[in-house]
Every structure is written in C-alpha cells, then in structure tokens.
Design a protein around this motif. Structure first.
Motif, PDB file in Angstrom:
ATOM      1  N   GLU A   1     -64.376  26.932  -8.138  1.00 16.29           N
ATOM      2  CA  GLU A   1     -65.619  26.182  -8.338  1.00 16.29           C
ATOM      3  C   GLU A   1     -65.330  24.737  -8.729  1.00 16.29           C
ATOM      4  OE1 GLU A   1     -67.648  28.380 -11.347  1.00 16.29           O
ATOM      5  OE2 GLU A   1     -68.386  29.911  -9.964  1.00 16.29           O
ATOM      6  N   HIS A   2     -64.346  24.560  -9.591  1.00 17.36           N
ATOM      7  CA  HIS A   2     -64.001  23.200  -9.997  1.00 17.36           C
ATOM      8  C   HIS A   2     -63.406  22.411  -8.836  1.00 17.36           C
ATOM      9  CE1 HIS A   2     -64.805  22.859 -14.317  1.00 17.36           C
ATOM     10  NE2 HIS A   2     -64.664  24.184 -14.331  1.00 17.36           N
ATOM     11  N   LEU A   3     -62.642  23.063  -7.957  1.00 19.77           N
ATOM     12  CA  LEU A   3     -62.101  22.367  -6.801  1.00 19.77           C
ATOM     13  C   LEU A   3     -63.206  21.986  -5.830  1.00 19.77           C
ATOM     14  CD1 LEU A   3     -58.835  24.373  -6.077  1.00 19.77           C
ATOM     15  CD2 LEU A   3     -59.025  22.037  -6.926  1.00 19.77           C
TER      16      LEU A   3
ATOM     17  N   ILE B   1     -66.355  21.394  -6.623  1.00 19.73           N
ATOM     18  CA  ILE B   1     -67.119  20.308  -7.243  1.00 19.73           C
ATOM     19  C   ILE B   1     -66.327  19.006  -7.153  1.00 19.73           C
ATOM     20  CG2 ILE B   1     -68.054  19.471  -9.438  1.00 19.73           C
ATOM     21  CD1 ILE B   1     -68.665  22.352 -10.155  1.00 19.73           C
ATOM     22  N   GLY B   2     -65.046  19.109  -7.142  1.00 16.90           N
ATOM     23  CA  GLY B   2     -64.237  17.914  -7.013  1.00 16.90           C
ATOM     24  C   GLY B   2     -63.628  17.471  -8.323  1.00 16.90           C
ATOM     25  N   ARG B   3     -63.810  18.207  -9.291  1.00 22.05           N
ATOM     26  CA  ARG B   3     -63.200  17.856 -10.566  1.00 22.05           C
ATOM     27  C   ARG B   3     -61.971  18.739 -10.800  1.00 22.05           C
ATOM     28  NH1 ARG B   3     -67.930  18.178 -14.932  1.00 22.05           N
ATOM     29  NH2 ARG B   3     -69.612  17.856 -13.489  1.00 22.05           N
ATOM     30  N   THR B   4     -61.108  18.197 -11.559  1.00 27.63           N
ATOM     31  CA  THR B   4     -59.970  19.030 -11.963  1.00 27.63           C
ATOM     32  C   THR B   4     -60.299  19.659 -13.298  1.00 27.63           C
ATOM     33  OG1 THR B   4     -58.888  17.167 -13.023  1.00 27.63           O
ATOM     34  CG2 THR B   4     -58.286  17.637 -10.729  1.00 27.63           C
TER      35      THR B   4
ATOM     36  N   ARG C   1     -58.380  37.425 -14.551  1.00 26.88           N
ATOM     37  CA  ARG C   1     -57.672  36.609 -13.556  1.00 26.88           C
ATOM     38  C   ARG C   1     -58.573  36.304 -12.358  1.00 26.88           C
ATOM     39  NH1 ARG C   1     -51.683  39.384 -13.733  1.00 26.88           N
ATOM     40  NH2 ARG C   1     -51.051  38.377 -15.683  1.00 26.88           N
ATOM     41  N   GLU C   2     -59.360  37.284 -11.938  1.00 30.11           N
ATOM     42  CA  GLU C   2     -60.306  37.032 -10.847  1.00 30.11           C
ATOM     43  C   GLU C   2     -61.316  35.963 -11.251  1.00 30.11           C
ATOM     44  OE1 GLU C   2     -62.091  40.762  -9.877  1.00 30.11           O
ATOM     45  OE2 GLU C   2     -60.237  41.624  -9.083  1.00 30.11           O
ATOM     46  N   TRP C   3     -61.809  36.082 -12.486  1.00 31.63           N
ATOM     47  CA  TRP C   3     -62.783  35.098 -12.964  1.00 31.63           C
ATOM     48  C   TRP C   3     -62.141  33.718 -13.031  1.00 31.63           C
ATOM     49  CZ3 TRP C   3     -62.759  31.815 -17.122  1.00 31.63           C
ATOM     50  CH2 TRP C   3     -63.942  31.121 -17.357  1.00 31.63           C
ATOM     51  N   GLN C   4     -60.886  33.630 -13.517  1.00 25.53           N
ATOM     52  CA  GLN C   4     -60.207  32.341 -13.600  1.00 25.53           C
ATOM     53  C   GLN C   4     -60.021  31.738 -12.214  1.00 25.53           C
ATOM     54  OE1 GLN C   4     -56.601  33.315 -15.698  1.00 25.53           O
ATOM     55  NE2 GLN C   4     -57.377  32.453 -17.627  1.00 25.53           N
ATOM     56  N   ALA C   5     -59.654  32.569 -11.254  1.00 21.19           N
ATOM     57  CA  ALA C   5     -59.466  32.063  -9.886  1.00 21.19           C
ATOM     58  C   ALA C   5     -60.788  31.545  -9.330  1.00 21.19           C
ATOM     59  CB  ALA C   5     -58.892  33.155  -8.997  1.00 21.19           C
ATOM     60  N   ALA C   6     -61.854  32.296  -9.544  1.00 21.89           N
ATOM     61  CA  ALA C   6     -63.170  31.851  -9.069  1.00 21.89           C
ATOM     62  C   ALA C   6     -63.594  30.578  -9.778  1.00 21.89           C
ATOM     63  CB  ALA C   6     -64.196  32.962  -9.282  1.00 21.89           C
TER      64      ALA C   6
END
Length: 108
Positions: free
Chosen positions: A95-97, A99-102, A86-91
């Motif tokens: 990162e995707h936010l 970068i600006g991508r969904t 879950r920590e990795w998913q949140a991180a």
C-alpha cells in the motif's frame, strides 16, 4: 542330696528333653510353612507393586504426551499468527509503495 531328688531332677530333665525332641519336627514344619507363606506373599506384593508402577507410568506417559500435543498446538497457533502478521506487513508495504511513499521500518 537325697536319691529321690536326684531321680526327680533326672526324670524332669529327660521329660523336658523328650518334649523338645518331639517338638523339633513340628517347629521345623511350622517354620517351613511360614517361610513359604511369606515368600508367596512377597511374590504377590512384588506383582501388585509392578502392576501399580506400570499403571502410574502409563498415566504419566499419557499426561506427558498430552502436554506435548498442547505445546505443538500452541506452536502451530504462533506460527499461524506470525504468518498473518507477515501477510499484513507485506500488504501494508505494498500500500505504501502504491501511494508512493516509503515506509520507514528501521531495517533499511
């Protein structure tokens, strides 16, 4: 029958009867000792059996508790792994936010 034979039969019967009457107290005493010995052995056997059952029960309880502790440790390990994922998913989502991508996860 001759009187000597009748006297011999009566004498034999009376000797045999006297022997049986004399043997009855000894026979009763032997039966009583045997019964007491068997009862004592029964008590000893019962005590030993109960002790053995207690020992087996203690061993089973210890093994059962050890299995429960192992299972609890495994559940704790799984919880830690889920927490790390879950920590990795949140991180990763952050990162995707940045970068600006969904990031399509399929649950949106």
């Amino acid at each position: 029958m001759a009187p000597e034979i009748i006297i011999a039969v009566i004498t034999a019967a009376s000797v045999l009867g006297a022997a049986v009457v004399a043997a009855i107290p000894a026979l009763l005493a032997t039966l009583k000792r045997t019964r007491t010995a068997v009862e004592n052995q029964g008590e000893e056997t019962r005590a030993v059996t109960l002790d053995a059952l207690d020992a087996v029960g203690s061993r089973l309880e210890a093994r059962f508790n050890a299995r429960i502790d192992d299972l609890r440790d495994d559940i704790d390990d799984v919880r830690e792994d889920v927490s790390r994922v879950r920590e990795w998913q949140a991180a990763h989502d952050a990162e995707h936010l940045i970068i600006g991508r969904t990031y399509p996860r399929g649950d949106a």
